[in-house]
Design a protein around this motif. Structure first.
Motif, short mmCIF file in Angstrom:
data_model
loop_
_atom_site.label_atom_id
_atom_site.label_comp_id
_atom_site.label_asym_id
_atom_site.label_seq_id
_atom_site.Cartn_x
_atom_site.Cartn_y
_atom_site.Cartn_z
N LYS A 212 7.01 -27.31 -44.43
CA LYS A 212 8.11 -26.98 -45.35
C LYS A 212 7.63 -26.06 -46.47
N SER A 213 6.37 -26.20 -46.83
CA SER A 213 5.81 -25.45 -47.96
C SER A 213 5.57 -23.99 -47.62
N ASP A 214 5.72 -23.14 -48.64
CA ASP A 214 5.31 -21.75 -48.49
C ASP A 214 4.32 -21.34 -49.58
N GLU A 230 0.96 -17.68 -51.37
CA GLU A 230 2.39 -17.82 -51.09
C GLU A 230 2.72 -16.98 -49.87
N ALA A 231 3.19 -17.64 -48.81
CA ALA A 231 3.49 -16.96 -47.56
C ALA A 231 4.80 -17.52 -47.02
N LYS A 232 5.87 -16.79 -47.24
CA LYS A 232 7.19 -17.25 -46.81
C LYS A 232 7.43 -16.86 -45.34
N ASP A 233 8.12 -17.73 -44.64
CA ASP A 233 8.57 -17.46 -43.27
C ASP A 233 7.41 -17.29 -42.29
N PHE A 234 6.32 -17.98 -42.52
CA PHE A 234 5.24 -18.05 -41.54
C PHE A 234 5.33 -19.41 -40.86
N TRP A 237 0.44 -22.61 -40.04
CA TRP A 237 -0.62 -22.53 -41.04
C TRP A 237 -1.89 -23.14 -40.46
N PRO A 254 -2.01 -18.34 -43.05
CA PRO A 254 -0.64 -18.28 -42.53
C PRO A 254 -0.59 -17.37 -41.30
N TYR A 287 2.21 -11.61 -47.85
CA TYR A 287 1.88 -12.83 -48.55
C TYR A 287 1.21 -12.46 -49.86
#
Length: 292
Positions: A212-214, A230-234, A237, A254, A287
């Motif tokens: 859930k975390s980015d 911070e890596a959104k939509d990966f 991990w 990520p 990221y």
């Protein structure tokens, strides 16, 4: 060639070989945040994983029935990139297809890798272009190694990871050859913190699907130094340090894609995590590394 970037908060070094970050220093006190690539432990510091992430089954993959070979994590990390643009706080490189790349990866492509300094952050931008006349298949990922601990005199076990969401997830276990097993691992990630110790990496990287975390942060119980990614939509991990223990770094990774599952012998396009890109199109990812 090694290039330097700087602003009023950070000094950064990037080399054209692999388009790889090699240093991130805080100007205020000269604290180094990135692993230096000492080959005693691991000769990389932040390789770009392209056009695969992880290891293929027997190092091979199939495209429309034809077999090809690629080294683990692909050739992006072991290629010389061309400088595209350079400013005091920004640099961009490009890797373009060649007859050599076509022998192991049968698509015409261009991969641009850029780094931009903004205040106390380093933004990493990837642009993948399909220069071929057919759909292109690939994966891409990060493998950034941060010094851990960050402060001299501290121990690896003084450090921990924090996540910006409550997690409840089990890891994807690897076999001894670097392929994932189709079963749940025993390294459950629960809550917003993960205490670190070398023993937890005895089975190689800790890999998770669908966190859930980015934002993931390396923190210490003994100092206030920390570094975040911070890596959104990966969708995947990984966290890694050498299995033998003692290495003073931890990789935050990520991924868009991952290693083969054990025994996989299907088409490259059908692998979990394989990305597809239409002819003439570009796909971008980014990221951010935040210091402090």
């Amino acid at each position: 060639m090694l290039y330097s970037l700087e602003n009023d908060k950070l000094c950064v070094q990037v080399r054209s070989y692999g388009a790889e970050l090699r240093s991130i220093k805080e100007r205020a006190d000269e604290t180094e945040y990135l692993w230096d690539g000492n080959p005693q432990w691991w000769k990389y510091s932040s390789p770009v994983l392209f056009p695969i992430v992880g290891k293929l089954q027997d190092g091979k993959y199939r495209v429309n029935g034809t077999e090809y070979e690629l080294p683990g994590h692909g050739f992006g990390r072991i290629s010389e990139y061309q400088l595209v643009e350079r400013r005091q706080d920004y640099i961009e490189f490009a890797l373009k297809w060649s007859e050599d790349t076509l022998a192991s990866y049968p698509w015409k492509f261009q991969l641009n890798v850029a780094y931009a300094l903004k205040d106390n952050t380093v933004e990493v931008i990837w642009k993948v272009q399909n220069l071929d006349d057919r759909e292109m298949v690939y994966s891409i990922g990060a493998h950034t190694a941060f010094r851990c601990p960050l402060v001299q005199g501290e121990e690896f076990s003084d450090c921990y990871l924090t996540f910006n969401q409550q997690e409840d997830n089990v890891n994807m276990p690897l076999n001894s050859k670097g392929q994932f097993l189709k079963e749940q691992g025993e390294a459950r990630l629960q809550g917003e913190q993960l205490a670190l110790n070398y023993g937890m990496f005895a089975g190689d990287a800790l890999a998770y699907k669908g966190l859930k975390s980015d934002v993931v942060t390396i923190c210490s119980h003994k100092s206030d130094k920390k570094v975040s990614m911070e890596a959104k939509d990966f969708p995947f991990w990984g966290f890694w340090t050498p299995a033998q223990g003692g290495a003073p770094f931890l990789c935050l990774e990520p991924w868009q894609g991952h290693a083969d599952y054990e025994g996989y012998n299907g088409e490259f396009a059908d692998r979990e995590g394989s990305l597809k890109l239409e002819p003439g199109k570009t796909q971008s990812f980014h990221y951010t590394i935040r210091i402090g």
